[in-house]
Design a protein around this motif. Structure first.
Motif, short mmCIF file in Angstrom:
data_model
loop_
_atom_site.label_atom_id
_atom_site.label_comp_id
_atom_site.label_asym_id
_atom_site.label_seq_id
_atom_site.Cartn_x
_atom_site.Cartn_y
_atom_site.Cartn_z
N ALA A 187 0.84 -1.21 0.00
CA ALA A 187 0.00 0.00 0.00
C ALA A 187 0.86 1.24 0.00
O ALA A 187 1.98 1.25 0.53
CB ALA A 187 -0.92 0.01 1.21
N THR A 188 0.32 2.31 -0.59
CA THR A 188 0.88 3.65 -0.48
C THR A 188 -0.09 4.46 0.37
O THR A 188 -1.28 4.54 0.06
CB THR A 188 1.03 4.29 -1.87
OG1 THR A 188 1.91 3.49 -2.67
CG2 THR A 188 1.61 5.69 -1.75
N VAL A 189 0.39 5.04 1.46
CA VAL A 189 -0.47 5.71 2.42
C VAL A 189 -0.09 7.18 2.54
O VAL A 189 1.05 7.49 2.93
CB VAL A 189 -0.38 5.04 3.81
CG1 VAL A 189 -1.41 5.64 4.76
CG2 VAL A 189 -0.57 3.53 3.70
N VAL A 190 -1.00 8.06 2.21
CA VAL A 190 -0.79 9.50 2.36
C VAL A 190 -1.06 9.88 3.82
O VAL A 190 -2.17 9.68 4.31
CB VAL A 190 -1.70 10.31 1.42
CG1 VAL A 190 -1.52 11.81 1.66
CG2 VAL A 190 -1.41 9.96 -0.03
N ILE A 191 -0.05 10.41 4.50
CA ILE A 191 -0.20 10.84 5.88
C ILE A 191 -0.51 12.33 5.94
O ILE A 191 -1.35 12.79 6.72
CB ILE A 191 1.07 10.53 6.70
CG1 ILE A 191 1.33 9.02 6.70
CG2 ILE A 191 0.95 11.05 8.12
CD1 ILE A 191 0.23 8.20 7.32
N ARG A 223 4.19 13.99 3.67
CA ARG A 223 4.68 12.64 4.03
C ARG A 223 3.80 11.57 3.43
O ARG A 223 2.57 11.63 3.50
CB ARG A 223 4.75 12.46 5.54
CG ARG A 223 5.18 11.02 5.94
CD ARG A 223 5.68 10.92 7.35
NE ARG A 223 6.90 11.69 7.51
CZ ARG A 223 7.58 11.76 8.67
NH1 ARG A 223 7.14 11.09 9.73
NH2 ARG A 223 8.67 12.47 8.76
N THR A 224 4.47 10.56 2.86
CA THR A 224 3.81 9.38 2.30
C THR A 224 4.53 8.14 2.81
O THR A 224 5.76 8.15 2.95
CB THR A 224 3.84 9.42 0.76
OG1 THR A 224 3.18 10.60 0.30
CG2 THR A 224 3.16 8.20 0.16
N LEU A 225 3.77 7.09 3.08
CA LEU A 225 4.35 5.82 3.51
C LEU A 225 4.23 4.78 2.42
O LEU A 225 3.24 4.73 1.70
CB LEU A 225 3.63 5.29 4.76
CG LEU A 225 3.43 6.21 5.96
CD1 LEU A 225 2.69 5.46 7.06
CD2 LEU A 225 4.76 6.74 6.46
N LEU A 226 5.25 3.93 2.32
CA LEU A 226 5.19 2.72 1.50
C LEU A 226 5.21 1.53 2.46
O LEU A 226 6.13 1.41 3.28
CB LEU A 226 6.37 2.64 0.54
CG LEU A 226 6.59 3.81 -0.42
CD1 LEU A 226 7.82 3.56 -1.30
CD2 LEU A 226 5.36 4.07 -1.27
N ILE A 227 4.20 0.67 2.38
CA ILE A 227 4.11 -0.51 3.25
C ILE A 227 4.53 -1.73 2.45
O ILE A 227 3.92 -2.06 1.43
CB ILE A 227 2.68 -0.72 3.78
CG1 ILE A 227 2.10 0.60 4.31
CG2 ILE A 227 2.67 -1.79 4.86
CD1 ILE A 227 2.78 1.15 5.53
N LEU A 228 5.58 -2.42 2.91
CA LEU A 228 6.12 -3.56 2.19
C LEU A 228 5.89 -4.86 2.95
O LEU A 228 6.07 -4.92 4.17
CB LEU A 228 7.63 -3.41 1.96
CG LEU A 228 8.13 -2.14 1.28
CD1 LEU A 228 9.63 -2.25 1.03
CD2 LEU A 228 7.39 -1.87 -0.01
N ASP A 229 5.49 -5.90 2.21
CA ASP A 229 5.43 -7.25 2.75
C ASP A 229 6.82 -7.87 2.58
O ASP A 229 7.24 -8.16 1.46
CB ASP A 229 4.38 -8.07 1.99
CG ASP A 229 4.25 -9.50 2.53
OD1 ASP A 229 5.08 -9.91 3.35
OD2 ASP A 229 3.33 -10.20 2.10
N GLN A 230 7.53 -8.05 3.68
CA GLN A 230 8.92 -8.52 3.60
C GLN A 230 9.08 -9.98 4.03
O GLN A 230 10.16 -10.37 4.48
CB GLN A 230 9.82 -7.62 4.46
CG GLN A 230 10.05 -6.23 3.89
CD GLN A 230 11.02 -6.24 2.71
OE1 GLN A 230 11.09 -7.21 1.94
NE2 GLN A 230 11.77 -5.19 2.54
N GLU A 231 8.02 -10.78 3.86
CA GLU A 231 8.17 -12.21 4.15
C GLU A 231 9.24 -12.81 3.26
O GLU A 231 10.06 -13.62 3.70
CB GLU A 231 6.84 -12.94 3.96
CG GLU A 231 6.93 -14.42 4.30
CD GLU A 231 5.61 -15.13 4.20
OE1 GLU A 231 5.59 -16.37 4.41
OE2 GLU A 231 4.58 -14.48 3.92
#
Length: 282
Positions: A110-114, A118-126
């Protein structure tokens, strides 16, 4: 003048029950909430202008926004390993740049606008992808092509965490980022381990992060003497294995197992230094 002095009723994210009764505002990378009932119409308009649409439903209804910022655990999902990348920018990110991150990072959830900055990138790092290396390589080209300046903080890879852990990690990583921007504002990309050492130097309170790291140390067999010996040997793996009377392959295995639990790679001297200081502190 600080936000606390202007609005003493402001509270940190995670301490509110009904988000619709509050307005979000950011100071030094930290999100706070002000009660709408206490604000005049003029103050509401000014805050909405500053946040550049942070009150819009399309932002606040994002499940990741509700999870991380508003502590809404009902939208949390079960992931084995997650990483948050924090991007600071002076203007809204172009849609084409967001699309590029989707292409660059196949594990992007997901890309999350705060806020407008500021913007967040959420990574699945399994399945681990070295996002820091990928972004470092293309950052100068991205900034040139899109005419935008970015400051990027790579949060830790969090493994085996509870649903209510991640919002706490997010808040403390945000404080780490703000601390780095304040004391070393010329950095363009910043790693988690760089942040941790600076936090120690300025005695920044990080209870959730430290608890998680100590838990990983306690759950990893023989990792305390490995950390202490590696520190004494300045990270030399051969001398560490020799002093501990273990095979070098066994040492590599234990270090990797600890990395999967904590996100810290003891072969990195910054990670090793933080782990050593944490043990000495406790």
């Amino acid at each position: 003048m600080s936000l606390e002095r202007l609005f003493p009723e402001a509270v940190e994210a995670g301490k509110i029950e009904h988000a619709e009764d509050w307005v979000a505002i950011e100071e030094n990378g930290q999100t706070y909430y002000l009660p709408l009932a206490n604000l005049s119409e003029r103050e509401k308009a000014l805050l909405a202008l500053q946040n550049d649409g942070i009150l819009e439903d399309k932002v606040t209804e994002n499940p990741w926004y509700r999870y991380l910022i508003q502590d809404d655990l009902s939208v949390a999902k079960d992931y084995k390993a997650l990483q948050i990348i924090y991007i600071d920018h002076k203007e809204a990110l172009p849609e084409e740049l967001c699309d590029f991150f989707v292409t660059l990072l196949p594990n992007l959830l997901a890309t999350v606008v705060i806020s407008k900055t500021r913007t967040l990138l959420i990574l699945d790092q399994e399945e681990m992808i070295e996002a820091e290396d990928l972004i470092d390589d293309v950052l100068p080209t991205l900034e040139s092509d899109f005419g935008i300046k970015l400051t990027i903080f790579f949060g830790n890879v969090w493994c085996k965490f509870q649903a209510d852990d991640l919002p706490a990690f997010y808040r403390e990583e945000s404080r780490l980022f703000a601390n780095m921007r304040h004391f070393r504002g010329n950095e363009r990309t910043v790693s988690f381990s760089q942040m941790l050492l600076l936090a120690y130097a300025h005695q920044l309170d990080l209870p959730a992060i430290k608890h998680k790291m100590l838990q990983a140390i306690d759950d990893s067999k023989d990792i305390r003497p490995i950390i202490m010996t590696m520190w004494q040997e300045q990270g030399n793996l051969a001398k560490t294995a020799q002093n501990l009377y273990i095979h070098r392959n066994s040492l590599h295995y234990k270090i990797e197992k600890f990395r999967l639990l904590s996100g810290l790679n003891l072969k990195n001297l910054n990670d090793l230094a933080f782990s050593y200081l944490l043990i000495m502190e406790n």
